[in-house]
Design an enzyme around this catalytic site. Structure first.
Site, mmCIF file in Angstrom:
data_model
loop_
_atom_site.group_PDB
_atom_site.id
_atom_site.type_symbol
_atom_site.label_atom_id
_atom_site.label_comp_id
_atom_site.label_asym_id
_atom_site.label_seq_id
_atom_site.Cartn_x
_atom_site.Cartn_y
_atom_site.Cartn_z
ATOM 1 N N LYS A 70 0.217 4.204 -0.313
ATOM 2 C CA LYS A 70 -0.408 5.412 0.244
ATOM 3 C C LYS A 70 -0.108 6.593 -0.696
ATOM 4 C CE LYS A 70 -0.248 3.349 4.740
ATOM 5 N NZ LYS A 70 -0.345 3.500 6.176
ATOM 6 N N GLU A 124 -6.048 -4.608 10.288
ATOM 7 C CA GLU A 124 -5.012 -3.603 10.528
ATOM 8 C C GLU A 124 -5.328 -2.852 11.821
ATOM 9 O OE1 GLU A 124 -2.828 -2.535 6.633
ATOM 10 O OE2 GLU A 124 -4.480 -1.141 6.884
ATOM 11 N N HIS A 177 -9.755 1.630 4.329
ATOM 12 C CA HIS A 177 -8.523 1.763 5.106
ATOM 13 C C HIS A 177 -8.783 2.720 6.269
ATOM 14 C CE1 HIS A 177 -4.461 2.858 6.233
ATOM 15 N NE2 HIS A 177 -4.076 1.735 5.650
ATOM 16 N N ASN A 233 0.879 -1.172 0.000
ATOM 17 C CA ASN A 233 0.000 0.000 0.000
ATOM 18 C C ASN A 233 0.917 1.224 0.000
ATOM 19 O OD1 ASN A 233 -1.744 2.081 0.498
ATOM 20 N ND2 ASN A 233 -2.331 1.425 2.561
ATOM 21 N N SER A 286 2.725 -2.069 10.398
ATOM 22 C CA SER A 286 4.158 -2.190 10.685
ATOM 23 C C SER A 286 4.704 -3.591 10.422
ATOM 24 C CB SER A 286 4.463 -1.747 12.119
ATOM 25 O OG SER A 286 4.112 -0.381 12.293
ATOM 26 N N GLU A 324 -7.193 5.103 7.389
ATOM 27 C CA GLU A 324 -6.936 6.516 7.082
ATOM 28 C C GLU A 324 -8.120 7.133 6.338
ATOM 29 O OE1 GLU A 324 -3.129 5.765 5.251
ATOM 30 O OE2 GLU A 324 -2.366 5.206 7.222
ATOM 31 N N GLY A 373 1.905 2.370 10.766
ATOM 32 C CA GLY A 373 2.904 3.426 10.637
ATOM 33 C C GLY A 373 3.571 3.818 11.945
HETATM 34 P P1 PGA Z 1 2.397 0.331 7.665
HETATM 35 O O1 PGA Z 1 0.978 0.589 6.964
HETATM 36 O O2 PGA Z 1 2.910 -0.972 7.158
HETATM 37 O O3 PGA Z 1 3.225 1.499 7.275
HETATM 38 O O4 PGA Z 1 2.117 0.272 9.147
HETATM 39 C C1 PGA Z 1 0.103 -0.467 6.691
HETATM 40 C C2 PGA Z 1 -1.176 0.064 6.106
HETATM 41 O O5 PGA Z 1 -1.646 1.136 6.542
HETATM 42 O O6 PGA Z 1 -1.757 -0.546 5.187
#
Ligand code: PGA
Length: 247
Positions: free
Chosen positions: A11, A165, A94, A9, A209, A96, A171
């Protein structure tokens, strides 16, 4: 046995030059044999990355899709439009998008249906906040989020991918322990079993992460069928190590 899926992803990261380099490095390793591999890229780069991936074993994904087919929806892209760029997956719901764009379980369910109707596999994200975990509400939250998608009528839910998630792990460098993740994955699997006879073939990814160092132990859990990778998907060496861990 079903193949694991490792989906990057990206982003809101990338540029024409950086994407070209990253995809070239990923494709040089010829991934996508023992495990399925995908990259979910920002919408403006779908055409570029679609062309770069053509004929390879790496699939293309989008990071969102409109619930609507066409019309006055400024800023949105329909599933049919994504289809024109050979998009196979679309991340839906997601955290976000839930957090910054007010997406709800209902709007996410509508997006999942729109994707399925166009033949795009939705990667439906669920996950609890730190507060919800600490209050002991993790399972209740993720079950509610998944139920919204499972209980919409129409297309077969056995065609979806689910991504667990935990919001506190995205993140942050804080990963769920393999036991914590497995516990939630098992609960999600049980919920899927009640909805479809094909629950065992639905892939439930872990995200938050996941990196080259912790991927193998997470992916060894019985109900973890792959990963949705944010930060670590932006460096080919890290991403490829995760792909390797999934084989
Ligand atoms: P990350 O993000 O691996 O940077 O924690 C995962 C995601 O939001 O899909």
């Amino acid at each position: 046995m079903k193949k694991k899926l490792i989906a990057g992803n990206w982003k809101m990261n990338g540029s024409l030059a950086a994407n070209e380099k990253l995809i070239a490095e990923i494709l040089a390793a010829k991934p996508g044999v023992a495990a399925d591999v995908a990259v979910c890229v920002p919408a403006p780069y779908l055409q570029q990355v679609s062309a770069l991936l053509a004929g390879s074993s790496v699939d293309l994904g989008a990071q969102d899709v409109s619930a609507h087919e066409a019309g006055a929806y400024t800023g949105e892209a329909s599933a049919q439009m994504l289809k024109e760029f050979a998009v196979r997956y679309a991340i839906i719901g997601h955290s976000e998008r839930r957090q910054y764009h007010g997406e709800t379980d209902e709007s996410i369910a509508a997006k999942a249906q729109a994707a399925l109707k166009a033949g795009i596999c939705p990667i439906v994200c669920v996950g609890e906040s730190l507060e919800e975990r600490e209050a002991g509400h993790t399972e209740e939250v993720v079950r509610r989020q998944l139920a919204a998608v499972v209980h919409t009528n129409g297309h077969c839910i056995s065609e979806i991918v689910v991504a667990y998630e935990p919001r506190w792990a995205i993140g942050t460098g804080k990963t769920a322990t393999p036991e914590q993740a497995q516990e939630v994955h098992a609960a999600l699997r049980a919920q899927l079993r009640l909805a479809t006879a094909h629950a065992d073939r639905i892939r439930i990814l872990y995200g938050g992460s996941m990196n080259a160092a912790n991927a193998a132990v997470l992916l060894a859990q019985p109900d973890i069928d792959g990963g949705l990778i944010g930060g670590a998907a932006l460096k080919a060496v890290d991403f490829l190590k995760i792909v390797e861990a999934a084989q």
